[in-house]
Design a protein around this motif. Structure first.
Motif, PDB file in Angstrom:
ATOM      1  N   ARG A 105       0.837  -1.217   0.000  1.00 17.38           N
ATOM      2  CA  ARG A 105       0.000   0.000   0.000  1.00 17.38           C
ATOM      3  C   ARG A 105       0.862   1.254   0.000  1.00 17.38           C
ATOM      4  O   ARG A 105       0.561   2.229  -0.684  1.00 17.38           O
ATOM      5  CB  ARG A 105      -0.925  -0.010   1.217  1.00 17.38           C
ATOM      6  N   SER A 106       1.974   1.241   0.773  1.00 20.96           N
ATOM      7  CA  SER A 106       2.895   2.390   0.763  1.00 20.96           C
ATOM      8  C   SER A 106       3.490   2.573  -0.623  1.00 20.96           C
ATOM      9  O   SER A 106       3.631   3.695  -1.116  1.00 20.96           O
ATOM     10  CB  SER A 106       4.067   2.174   1.725  1.00 20.96           C
ATOM     11  N   MET A 107       3.837   1.453  -1.244  1.00 23.70           N
ATOM     12  CA  MET A 107       4.418   1.499  -2.592  1.00 23.70           C
ATOM     13  C   MET A 107       3.421   2.109  -3.567  1.00 23.70           C
ATOM     14  O   MET A 107       3.768   2.942  -4.408  1.00 23.70           O
ATOM     15  CB  MET A 107       4.800   0.067  -3.001  1.00 23.70           C
ATOM     16  N   TRP A 108       2.166   1.695  -3.444  1.00 19.89           N
ATOM     17  CA  TRP A 108       1.105   2.197  -4.315  1.00 19.89           C
ATOM     18  C   TRP A 108       1.055   3.713  -4.231  1.00 19.89           C
ATOM     19  O   TRP A 108       0.980   4.412  -5.237  1.00 19.89           O
ATOM     20  CB  TRP A 108      -0.209   1.564  -3.854  1.00 19.89           C
ATOM     21  N   ILE A 109       1.108   4.252  -2.993  1.00 21.68           N
ATOM     22  CA  ILE A 109       1.039   5.713  -2.797  1.00 21.68           C
ATOM     23  C   ILE A 109       2.252   6.369  -3.459  1.00 21.68           C
ATOM     24  O   ILE A 109       2.130   7.330  -4.205  1.00 21.68           O
ATOM     25  CB  ILE A 109       1.017   6.060  -1.296  1.00 21.68           C
ATOM     26  N   ALA A 110       3.452   5.822  -3.187  1.00 20.74           N
ATOM     27  CA  ALA A 110       4.680   6.443  -3.708  1.00 20.74           C
ATOM     28  C   ALA A 110       4.668   6.452  -5.241  1.00 20.74           C
ATOM     29  O   ALA A 110       5.023   7.455  -5.862  1.00 20.74           O
ATOM     30  CB  ALA A 110       5.899   5.689  -3.190  1.00 20.74           C
TER      31      ALA A 110
END
Ligand code: ACO
Length: 401
Positions: A193-198
């Motif tokens: 999910r963090s990767m998706w945001i970045a």
């Protein structure tokens, strides 16, 4: 000094903690539109806050997500991926981080977590808490005009471009199926999910390419191209590359170097042992522009960590000192047949931070002894210790968080 109250953050406090952390990194607060997605990257019950007991204000925060760590020999141990550490600038150097670290270690030890890992903003922060540099990485620049593949480099396989939504659907499964080297970790749904945001927030489009070999998807890379003016080429920034075998490594680099309107490829955080320069007739087509610490490791449960990894050569008695987590202090007979506590005289003595530096194979015990970070007792012990802790490949994490 005011009294500090340390506790797990409630869901409604996460946004304040997020803003505090971002301010500590000199970043502006997240917008209302971005927050719902960012909130989903917080794992419940893993978020700590230190409060001023008088005013009730949040002074500092730290969080973690559950993962596992591959250790030499291939076993995986329970791991906490620690991030989001920040203290309000008007309350630094008064023990808030020390309190966060203490509370986090208590929480991890209570849940039976073997180790914690983090990427450090500064090299002087975490050693005092028993963290040591456990994986190293290097930065590369590959100049396209000079990069001609040697004839014996493997070829074959197919590369497929994925749009971002498809990539985020398929990459978790592809990553989970790739072979792991020591230092690599499981990627939780919170990490993705963090990767998706970045990736969504990146200023240029992020391209994902998957390599397919005879047995299916066996590697992937992600990149964006920066600095391209109309009529000129730009620089490709490699955001990540995982190759499950030699064909996938060569296939992905062949693809990347074949992309038009790109002069050079820059990559950070690559494994030390990755033979990129050896792909080319002119090895200087690939310039190593830097090396440094990648992840820091904290062995929370030293006996469990020692028992989990494979050992080579003759056994040794290792004495570990841990001033922060006393239960780790002790002497252990460590060898291929197992690990047990002992009262025998130590042949290798080191602190828990130095143990973390050699545990995955990043540093040899003899190198630690050269700078006073370990003590070796007796003839031939340096060679035996290096063999005992030695690994076939340099450890690497490859998952930034
Ligand atoms: C995994 C991650 O998230 S990495 C991100 C880390 N966060 C940042 O870099 C954001 C900006 N910095 C900060 O928020 C804070 O300065 C922190 C978190 C680094 C330190 O928090 P503090 O509350 O000031 O730490 P605390 O007071 O507990 O310091 C403990 C000791 O570490 C030392 N220390 C703390 N930070 C640093 C530093 N950046 N450099 C050198 N020494 C430091 C202190 O001097 C103190 O030493 P002492 O015990 O000899 O007196």
């Amino acid at each position: 000094m005011t009294d500090l109250v340390t506790r797990t953050l409630r869901p409604e406090e996460l946004r304040t903690a997020n803003a505090l952390f971002r301010a500590a990194l000199h970043a502006k607060p997240i917008s209302d539109e971005e927050w719902p997605a960012a909130e989903r990257a917080y794992q419940p019950e893993r978020n700590l806050g230190v409060f001023d007991s008088g005013t009730g204000e949040l002074l500092g925060t730290a969080r973690s997500t559950d993962a596992d760590l591959t250790v030499p020999g291939g076993a995986a141990v329970p791991l906490a991926a620690v991030t989001g550490v920040g203290v309000r600038a008007d309350r630094t150097r008064r023990g808030v981080l020390t309190e966060l670290m203490r509370a986090q270690f208590d929480e991890l030890a209570g849940r039976g977590v073997t180790a914690a890992t983090l990427y450090a903003t500064e090299g002087a922060i975490y050693g005092r808490f028993g963290y040591g540099v456990a994986t190293l990485s290097r930065s590369l620049t590959v100049r396209k005009a000079r990069a001609r593949f040697r004839p014996e480099v493997p070829s074959g396989g197919e590369c497929e471009l994925l749009d971002l939504d498809t990539a985020l659907e398929r990459l978790p499964g592809i990553y989970a199926d790739l072979p792991r080297q020591p230092g690599m970790m499981a990627r939780s749904s919170y990490w993705w999910r963090s990767m998706w945001i970045a990736l969504r927030q990146a200023s240029e489009p992020v391209v994902t390419v998957v390599h397919h070999g005879p047995r299916g998807a066996d590697g992937f890379a992600q990149y964006r191209v920066v600095g391209r003016q109309p009529g000129f080429s730009g620089t490709m920034r490699l955001l990540g590359l995982h190759a499950g075998n030699a064909e996938a490594l060569a296939g992905l680099w062949r693809f990347l170097l074949g992309v038009d309107l790109v002069d050079e490829i820059t990559a950070e955080g690559r494994p030390l042992g990755e033979p990129v320069e050896l792909l080319f007739t002119d090895p200087r087509a690939c310039e190593v522009t830097g090396t440094g610490d990648e992840t820091w490791l904290r062995l929370v449960d030293v006996p469990a960590a020692l028992a989990a990894r494979a050992w080579e050569g003759e056994p040794l008695v290792v004495e570990v000192t841990d001033p922060v987590l006393e239960h780790n202090t002790g002497r252990f007979r460590v060898g291929r047949d197992g690990v047990e506590r002992t009262r025998s005289s130590p042949q290798l003595r080191l602190g828990v931070d130095a143990l973390a530096m050699t545990y995955l194979g990043a540093w040899r015990p003899s190198a630690l002894a050269q700078v006073g970070r370990a003590q070796l007792a007796g003839e031939g012990i340096a060679e035996r210790a290096d063999r005992l802790f030695g690994t076939r490949v340099a450890p690497w994490c490859g998952t930034f968080f």
